[in-house]
Design a protein around this motif. Structure first.
Motif, PDB file in Angstrom:
ATOM      1  N   VAL A  35       6.749  -4.747  16.556  1.00 37.97           N
ATOM      2  CA  VAL A  35       7.438  -4.361  15.322  1.00 37.97           C
ATOM      3  C   VAL A  35       8.879  -4.883  15.351  1.00 37.97           C
ATOM      4  N   ARG A  36       9.530  -4.792  16.499  1.00 36.81           N
ATOM      5  CA  ARG A  36      10.914  -5.250  16.627  1.00 36.81           C
ATOM      6  C   ARG A  36      11.018  -6.743  16.315  1.00 36.81           C
ATOM      7  N   GLN A  37      10.100  -7.535  16.833  1.00 40.00           N
ATOM      8  CA  GLN A  37      10.124  -8.979  16.575  1.00 40.00           C
ATOM      9  C   GLN A  37       9.911  -9.279  15.080  1.00 40.00           C
ATOM     10  N   VAL A  38       8.970  -8.594  14.477  1.00 40.77           N
ATOM     11  CA  VAL A  38       8.712  -8.781  13.040  1.00 40.77           C
ATOM     12  C   VAL A  38       9.946  -8.356  12.246  1.00 40.77           C
ATOM     13  N   HIS A  39      10.496  -7.203  12.592  1.00 39.71           N
ATOM     14  CA  HIS A  39      11.675  -6.684  11.896  1.00 39.71           C
ATOM     15  C   HIS A  39      12.848  -7.657  11.988  1.00 39.71           C
ATOM     16  N   ASP A  40      13.081  -8.209  13.164  1.00 37.71           N
ATOM     17  CA  ASP A  40      14.205  -9.144  13.349  1.00 37.71           C
ATOM     18  C   ASP A  40      14.082 -10.363  12.434  1.00 37.71           C
ATOM     19  N   VAL A  41      12.878 -10.883  12.274  1.00 32.83           N
ATOM     20  CA  VAL A  41      12.682 -12.036  11.392  1.00 32.83           C
ATOM     21  C   VAL A  41      12.838 -11.630   9.929  1.00 32.83           C
ATOM     22  N   LEU A  42      12.299 -10.483   9.558  1.00 23.34           N
ATOM     23  CA  LEU A  42      12.427 -10.005   8.171  1.00 23.34           C
ATOM     24  C   LEU A  42      13.889  -9.818   7.783  1.00 23.34           C
ATOM     25  N   MET A  43      14.698  -9.377   8.738  1.00 20.80           N
ATOM     26  CA  MET A  43      16.118  -9.120   8.468  1.00 20.80           C
ATOM     27  C   MET A  43      16.890 -10.395   8.115  1.00 20.80           C
ATOM     28  N   ARG A  44      16.369 -11.545   8.486  1.00 16.20           N
ATOM     29  CA  ARG A  44      17.049 -12.808   8.162  1.00 16.20           C
ATOM     30  C   ARG A  44      17.075 -13.063   6.664  1.00 16.20           C
ATOM     31  N   ASP A  45      16.040 -12.607   5.961  1.00 18.88           N
ATOM     32  CA  ASP A  45      15.950 -12.839   4.517  1.00 18.88           C
ATOM     33  C   ASP A  45      16.571 -11.724   3.685  1.00 18.88           C
ATOM     34  N   ARG A  46      16.344 -10.485   4.103  1.00 24.44           N
ATOM     35  CA  ARG A  46      16.917  -9.348   3.369  1.00 24.44           C
ATOM     36  C   ARG A  46      16.904  -8.116   4.255  1.00 24.44           C
ATOM     37  N   THR A  48      16.027  -4.902   5.858  1.00 23.40           N
ATOM     38  CA  THR A  48      14.779  -4.142   5.922  1.00 23.40           C
ATOM     39  C   THR A  48      14.910  -3.138   7.055  1.00 23.40           C
ATOM     40  N   ALA A  49      14.618  -1.892   6.764  1.00 21.32           N
ATOM     41  CA  ALA A  49      14.694  -0.865   7.807  1.00 21.32           C
ATOM     42  C   ALA A  49      13.559  -1.063   8.810  1.00 21.32           C
ATOM     43  N   TYR A  50      13.832  -0.786  10.052  1.00 22.43           N
ATOM     44  CA  TYR A  50      12.821  -0.876  11.107  1.00 22.43           C
ATOM     45  C   TYR A  50      11.619  -0.004  10.750  1.00 22.43           C
ATOM     46  N   THR A  51      11.900   1.198  10.251  1.00 23.38           N
ATOM     47  CA  THR A  51      10.806   2.119   9.915  1.00 23.38           C
ATOM     48  C   THR A  51       9.949   1.579   8.763  1.00 23.38           C
ATOM     49  N   THR A  52      10.556   0.804   7.872  1.00 23.09           N
ATOM     50  CA  THR A  52       9.794   0.189   6.777  1.00 23.09           C
ATOM     51  C   THR A  52       8.832  -0.850   7.336  1.00 23.09           C
ATOM     52  N   ALA A  53       9.321  -1.687   8.242  1.00 19.97           N
ATOM     53  CA  ALA A  53       8.463  -2.690   8.873  1.00 19.97           C
ATOM     54  C   ALA A  53       7.323  -2.001   9.635  1.00 19.97           C
ATOM     55  N   LEU A  54       7.648  -0.944  10.358  1.00 19.58           N
ATOM     56  CA  LEU A  54       6.636  -0.196  11.109  1.00 19.58           C
ATOM     57  C   LEU A  54       5.583   0.385  10.173  1.00 19.58           C
ATOM     58  N   LYS A  55       6.017   1.036   9.109  1.00 16.78           N
ATOM     59  CA  LYS A  55       5.080   1.669   8.177  1.00 16.78           C
ATOM     60  C   LYS A  55       4.188   0.626   7.502  1.00 16.78           C
ATOM     61  N   LEU A  56       4.788  -0.511   7.106  1.00 18.09           N
ATOM     62  CA  LEU A  56       3.993  -1.570   6.488  1.00 18.09           C
ATOM     63  C   LEU A  56       2.943  -2.101   7.461  1.00 18.09           C
ATOM     64  N   LEU A  57       3.313  -2.297   8.715  1.00 16.96           N
ATOM     65  CA  LEU A  57       2.344  -2.774   9.704  1.00 16.96           C
ATOM     66  C   LEU A  57       1.227  -1.754   9.923  1.00 16.96           C
ATOM     67  N   GLN A  58       1.562  -0.472   9.905  1.00 19.50           N
ATOM     68  CA  GLN A  58       0.539   0.568  10.045  1.00 19.50           C
ATOM     69  C   GLN A  58      -0.420   0.539   8.852  1.00 19.50           C
ATOM     70  N   ILE A  59       0.126   0.402   7.650  1.00 19.15           N
ATOM     71  CA  ILE A  59      -0.711   0.313   6.441  1.00 19.15           C
ATOM     72  C   ILE A  59      -1.589  -0.929   6.499  1.00 19.15           C
ATOM     73  N   MET A  60      -0.993  -2.041   6.927  1.00 17.95           N
ATOM     74  CA  MET A  60      -1.740  -3.289   7.015  1.00 17.95           C
ATOM     75  C   MET A  60      -2.868  -3.190   8.044  1.00 17.95           C
ATOM     76  N   ALA A  61      -2.630  -2.453   9.134  1.00 18.96           N
ATOM     77  CA  ALA A  61      -3.681  -2.240  10.135  1.00 18.96           C
ATOM     78  C   ALA A  61      -4.818  -1.425   9.518  1.00 18.96           C
ATOM     79  N   ASP A  62      -4.474  -0.400   8.746  1.00 21.80           N
ATOM     80  CA  ASP A  62      -5.493   0.412   8.072  1.00 21.80           C
ATOM     81  C   ASP A  62      -6.310  -0.413   7.081  1.00 21.80           C
ATOM     82  N   LYS A  63      -5.659  -1.370   6.429  1.00 22.09           N
ATOM     83  CA  LYS A  63      -6.334  -2.240   5.455  1.00 22.09           C
ATOM     84  C   LYS A  63      -7.145  -3.348   6.117  1.00 22.09           C
TER      85      LYS A  63
END
Length: 136
Positions: A35-46, A48-63
Motif C-alpha cells: 500500500v505504501r508503494q502504491v500510495h507514494d506513486v499516487l501522491m505524485r499526481d495528486r 491522496t491519503a494513505y487510508t484512501t489508497a488502502l481502502k481502495l485496494l481492499q475494495i478492489m480485492a473484494d471485486k
C-alpha cells in the motif's frame, strides 16, 4: 436497441472506476506492491491519503481486480487483470455506449479529434492489413 452490446458486459471482472484505474496503472508499472508503494506513486499526481489508497485496494480485492498476499506484515497487492485486457474492456464499453457498437465511428472520431503521428498511422495501417488478412 441494446442487442448489439458486447457479451463482455456480463464478464466477471467489473469495470474499474477512475480511482481504481489509477491504482491498476501503478501496479502494472511496478508489479506487486505494498500500500505504501502504491500510495507514494499516487501522491505524485495528486494528494491522496494513505487510508484512501488502502481502502481502495481492499475494495478492489473484494471485486477481484487485485489479489492480496498476506504472508508478510505489509500486504502486497498485484493486479489480477492485464493492462491490455482492461483497455479492451473499457473500449468495448465506450464503443457500446457512445458509438452504438460501431468500431468505424469510434476510430473516425478518435482520428479526427487528435493528430496521429506518422508512426501511429503506419501502425494503424499495419493493424488494418493484418485484420483484413485474418478475415479472408
Amino acid at each position: 436497441m441494446f442487442v448489439d452490446w458486447p457479451i463482455r458486459l456480463m464478464s466477471k471482472t467489473p469495470r474499474p472506476t477512475d480511482a481504481e484505474l489509477a491504482i491498476l496503472r501503478v501496479l502494472w508499472q511496478l508489479g506487486p506492491s505494498t500500500v505504501r508503494q502504491v500510495h507514494d506513486v499516487l501522491m505524485r499526481d495528486r494528494p491522496t491519503a494513505y487510508t484512501t489508497a488502502l481502502k481502495l485496494l481492499q475494495i478492489m480485492a473484494d471485486k477481484g481486480l487485485v489479489a492480496r498476499d498476506e504472508t508478510d506484515r505489509s500486504h502486497v497487492y498485484s493486479a489480477t487483470v492485464g493492462e491490455s485486457e482492461t483497455q479492451r474492456q473499457l473500449l468495448d464499453d465506450l464503443m457500446a455506449r457512445a458509438f452504438r457498437g460501431s468500431a468505424m465511428t469510434l476510430v473516425m472520431q478518435a482520428l479526427s479529434g487528435a493528430k496521429a503521428t506518422p508512426d501511429e498511422l503506419a501502425r494503424i495501417r499495419q493493424l488494418l492489413d493484418e485484420h483484413e488478412e485474418g478475415s479472408r
